[in-house]
Design an enzyme around this catalytic site. Structure first.
Site, PDB file in Angstrom:
ATOM      1  N   SER A  85       0.802  -1.224   0.000  1.00  0.00           N
ATOM      2  CA  SER A  85       0.000   0.000   0.000  1.00  0.00           C
ATOM      3  C   SER A  85       0.837   1.277   0.000  1.00  0.00           C
ATOM      4  CB  SER A  85      -0.943   0.016   1.210  1.00  0.00           C
ATOM      5  OG  SER A  85      -0.217   0.166   2.423  1.00  0.00           O
ATOM      6  N   LYS A 121       1.479   4.583   6.833  1.00  0.00           N
ATOM      7  CA  LYS A 121       0.663   5.518   6.063  1.00  0.00           C
ATOM      8  C   LYS A 121       1.321   6.896   6.101  1.00  0.00           C
ATOM      9  CE  LYS A 121      -2.372   2.314   5.315  1.00  0.00           C
ATOM     10  NZ  LYS A 121      -2.482   1.686   3.974  1.00  0.00           N
TER      11      LYS A 121
END
Length: 215
Positions: A85, A121
Protein backbone atom coordinates in the site's frame (compact mmCIF):
# COMPACT_ATOMS: atom_id res chain seq x y z
CA UNK A 1 75.24 -50.74 43.31
CA UNK A 2 71.84 -50.51 41.77
CA UNK A 3 70.03 -47.20 41.87
CA UNK A 4 67.09 -47.36 44.16
CA UNK A 5 63.64 -46.15 43.20
CA UNK A 6 62.55 -42.99 44.96
CA UNK A 7 59.90 -44.91 46.82
CA UNK A 8 62.56 -47.23 48.21
CA UNK A 9 64.77 -44.44 49.56
CA UNK A 10 64.85 -43.67 53.23
CA UNK A 11 64.18 -40.20 54.54
CA UNK A 12 67.90 -39.56 55.00
CA UNK A 13 68.68 -40.76 51.50
CA UNK A 14 66.01 -38.45 50.06
CA UNK A 15 67.45 -35.48 51.96
CA UNK A 16 70.95 -36.31 50.74
CA UNK A 17 69.69 -36.61 47.17
CA UNK A 18 68.06 -33.20 47.27
CA UNK A 19 71.20 -31.71 48.81
CA UNK A 20 73.35 -33.23 46.09
CA UNK A 21 70.99 -31.87 43.37
CA UNK A 22 71.46 -28.37 44.77
CA UNK A 23 75.20 -28.58 45.28
CA UNK A 24 76.40 -30.56 42.29
CA UNK A 25 76.60 -28.88 38.89
CA UNK A 26 75.60 -32.07 37.05
CA UNK A 27 72.07 -31.73 38.42
CA UNK A 28 71.71 -28.09 37.39
CA UNK A 29 69.26 -29.04 34.61
CA UNK A 30 66.65 -29.91 37.25
CA UNK A 31 66.24 -26.19 38.04
CA UNK A 32 65.06 -23.55 35.54
CA UNK A 33 67.42 -20.77 34.62
CA UNK A 34 66.67 -17.14 35.39
CA UNK A 35 65.69 -16.51 31.76
CA UNK A 36 63.31 -19.47 31.82
CA UNK A 37 61.67 -18.16 34.99
CA UNK A 38 61.25 -14.71 33.42
CA UNK A 39 59.82 -16.23 30.23
CA UNK A 40 57.30 -18.33 32.14
CA UNK A 41 56.31 -15.38 34.29
CA UNK A 42 55.77 -13.25 31.18
CA UNK A 43 53.65 -16.01 29.60
CA UNK A 44 51.45 -16.26 32.67
CA UNK A 45 51.02 -12.48 32.76
CA UNK A 46 49.97 -12.45 29.08
CA UNK A 47 47.51 -15.27 29.74
CA UNK A 48 45.98 -13.42 32.67
CA UNK A 49 45.76 -10.22 30.60
CA UNK A 50 44.07 -12.12 27.74
CA UNK A 51 41.32 -13.49 29.98
CA UNK A 52 40.85 -10.14 31.66
CA UNK A 53 40.48 -8.41 28.28
CA UNK A 54 38.13 -11.13 27.01
CA UNK A 55 35.82 -10.86 30.03
CA UNK A 56 35.86 -7.07 29.79
CA UNK A 57 34.94 -7.24 26.09
CA UNK A 58 32.10 -9.68 26.75
CA UNK A 59 30.75 -7.46 29.52
CA UNK A 60 30.88 -4.42 27.23
CA UNK A 61 29.05 -6.27 24.44
CA UNK A 62 26.34 -7.39 26.85
CA UNK A 63 25.83 -3.82 28.05
CA UNK A 64 25.75 -2.47 24.47
CA UNK A 65 23.22 -5.13 23.43
CA UNK A 66 21.02 -4.33 26.44
CA UNK A 67 21.13 -0.60 25.68
CA UNK A 68 20.31 -1.27 22.00
CA UNK A 69 17.29 -3.37 22.96
CA UNK A 70 16.14 -0.71 25.42
CA UNK A 71 16.46 2.07 22.83
CA UNK A 72 14.62 -0.06 20.27
CA UNK A 73 11.72 -0.71 22.61
CA UNK A 74 11.42 2.76 24.14
CA UNK A 75 12.53 5.21 21.45
CA UNK A 76 13.39 3.59 18.09
CA UNK A 77 11.15 0.58 17.32
CA UNK A 78 12.13 -1.52 14.30
CA UNK A 79 9.37 -2.85 12.04
CA UNK A 80 9.03 -4.63 8.71
CA UNK A 81 6.70 -3.37 5.99
CA UNK A 82 3.93 -5.80 5.08
CA UNK A 83 1.96 -5.29 1.88
CA UNK A 84 2.24 -2.90 -1.07
CA UNK A 85 0.00 0.00 0.00
CA UNK A 86 3.00 2.35 0.27
CA UNK A 87 4.60 1.64 -3.10
CA UNK A 88 6.64 3.06 -4.70
CA UNK A 89 7.92 4.79 -1.54
CA UNK A 90 8.14 1.62 0.56
CA UNK A 91 8.08 -2.02 -0.52
CA UNK A 92 6.84 -5.19 1.08
CA UNK A 93 9.64 -6.54 3.28
CA UNK A 94 11.46 -3.24 3.84
CA UNK A 95 12.79 -2.78 7.36
CA UNK A 96 12.21 0.60 8.98
CA UNK A 97 13.29 2.35 12.15
CA UNK A 98 10.61 4.47 13.81
CA UNK A 99 11.09 7.48 16.00
CA UNK A 100 8.56 7.95 18.76
CA UNK A 101 7.11 11.43 18.76
CA UNK A 102 4.16 13.35 20.14
CA UNK A 103 3.76 15.55 17.08
CA UNK A 104 3.17 14.69 13.43
CA UNK A 105 3.24 16.93 10.37
CA UNK A 106 1.67 16.74 6.94
CA UNK A 107 3.66 14.54 4.57
CA UNK A 108 5.34 12.47 7.27
CA UNK A 109 5.25 8.69 7.12
CA UNK A 110 4.01 7.08 10.30
CA UNK A 111 3.23 3.66 11.70
CA UNK A 112 -0.26 3.15 13.06
CA UNK A 113 -1.80 0.35 15.04
CA UNK A 114 -5.14 -0.83 13.72
CA UNK A 115 -6.92 -4.07 14.68
CA UNK A 116 -3.69 -5.68 15.89
CA UNK A 117 -1.95 -4.74 12.64
CA UNK A 118 0.85 -2.26 11.99
CA UNK A 119 0.23 -0.04 8.96
CA UNK A 120 2.56 2.46 7.33
CA UNK A 121 0.66 5.52 6.06
CA UNK A 122 1.33 9.14 5.16
CA UNK A 123 -0.10 11.99 7.21
CA UNK A 124 -2.21 14.18 4.91
CA UNK A 125 -4.33 16.15 7.35
CA UNK A 126 -3.70 17.24 10.94
CA UNK A 127 -6.37 18.17 13.51
CA UNK A 128 -8.62 20.94 12.21
CA UNK A 129 -7.72 20.55 8.51
CA UNK A 130 -10.41 20.33 5.84
CA UNK A 131 -9.87 17.44 3.42
CA UNK A 132 -11.36 16.98 -0.04
CA UNK A 133 -10.54 14.37 -2.71
CA UNK A 134 -12.07 14.63 -6.15
CA UNK A 135 -12.97 11.79 -8.55
CA UNK A 136 -9.57 12.01 -10.23
CA UNK A 137 -7.78 11.47 -6.95
CA UNK A 138 -6.56 15.03 -6.47
CA UNK A 139 -6.19 15.79 -2.76
CA UNK A 140 -7.06 19.20 -1.34
CA UNK A 141 -6.11 20.37 2.15
CA UNK A 142 -7.80 23.55 3.34
CA UNK A 143 -9.02 24.22 -0.24
CA UNK A 144 -5.53 23.98 -1.76
CA UNK A 145 -4.52 21.03 -3.93
CA UNK A 146 -1.33 19.48 -2.61
CA UNK A 147 1.59 18.29 -4.72
CA UNK A 148 2.29 14.57 -4.28
CA UNK A 149 5.46 13.57 -6.16
CA UNK A 150 5.69 10.39 -4.08
CA UNK A 151 2.68 8.68 -5.73
CA UNK A 152 2.87 6.85 -9.06
CA UNK A 153 -0.79 7.26 -10.03
CA UNK A 154 -3.64 9.31 -8.59
CA UNK A 155 -6.84 7.48 -7.74
CA UNK A 156 -9.89 8.00 -5.55
CA UNK A 157 -9.63 4.33 -4.63
CA UNK A 158 -12.10 2.75 -2.26
CA UNK A 159 -13.79 5.68 -0.57
CA UNK A 160 -17.02 5.63 1.45
CA UNK A 161 -16.58 8.84 3.47
CA UNK A 162 -18.10 12.18 2.55
CA UNK A 163 -15.97 15.13 1.47
CA UNK A 164 -15.20 17.78 2.39
CA UNK A 165 -14.51 16.57 5.90
CA UNK A 166 -12.78 18.19 8.85
CA UNK A 167 -10.17 16.23 10.78
CA UNK A 168 -11.37 15.98 14.41
CA UNK A 169 -9.26 17.20 17.31
CA UNK A 170 -6.63 14.66 18.32
CA UNK A 171 -6.91 12.74 15.04
CA UNK A 172 -5.05 12.55 11.71
CA UNK A 173 -6.15 11.89 8.14
CA UNK A 174 -3.76 9.37 6.56
CA UNK A 175 -3.38 7.86 3.08
CA UNK A 176 -1.24 5.16 1.51
CA UNK A 177 0.92 6.14 -1.46
CA UNK A 178 -0.58 3.44 -3.68
CA UNK A 179 -3.97 5.10 -3.80
CA UNK A 180 -5.83 2.55 -5.93
CA UNK A 181 -5.40 -0.30 -3.39
CA UNK A 182 -4.55 1.30 -0.04
CA UNK A 183 -6.96 0.99 2.87
CA UNK A 184 -6.74 4.23 4.82
CA UNK A 185 -8.77 7.18 6.10
CA UNK A 186 -10.93 7.12 2.95
CA UNK A 187 -12.42 3.93 4.36
CA UNK A 188 -14.94 4.54 7.15
CA UNK A 189 -13.80 1.31 8.82
CA UNK A 190 -10.45 3.03 9.48
CA UNK A 191 -11.34 6.72 9.28
CA UNK A 192 -9.22 9.40 10.88
CA UNK A 193 -6.55 7.90 13.10
CA UNK A 194 -6.43 8.73 16.79
CA UNK A 195 -3.12 10.14 17.97
CA UNK A 196 -2.80 7.28 20.45
CA UNK A 197 -2.83 4.79 17.56
CA UNK A 198 0.32 6.26 16.04
CA UNK A 199 3.38 4.37 17.27
CA UNK A 200 5.87 6.78 15.70
CA UNK A 201 7.03 8.34 12.48
CA UNK A 202 9.37 6.62 10.04
CA UNK A 203 12.89 7.81 10.81
CA UNK A 204 14.92 5.79 8.33
CA UNK A 205 14.90 2.65 6.21
CA UNK A 206 17.70 0.26 7.11
CA UNK A 207 16.95 -2.42 4.53
CA UNK A 208 15.17 -2.34 1.18
CA UNK A 209 13.65 -5.41 -0.45
CA UNK A 210 15.34 -5.49 -3.90
CA UNK A 211 12.98 -8.17 -5.24
CA UNK A 212 10.18 -5.65 -5.56
CA UNK A 213 12.21 -3.70 -8.13
CA UNK A 214 12.46 -6.67 -10.48
CA UNK A 215 8.88 -7.89 -10.31
Amino acid sequence: MKKKELKDLSRKELVDLVYDMVEEEEYGQFFPSENEVKSERKRLQHKALFWKTLMSTISTLVVVAAVAVLLSVLFFPVIQVSGDSMEPTMSDGDILVLRKSGQFERGQLCCISWQNKLLIKRVIGIPGDYIFIDEDGNVYVNNAMIEEPYIAEKSLGYCDVEFPMQVPEGKYFVLGDRRETSSDSRNSAIGCIDKEQILGRVWTRIWHNPKRNTE
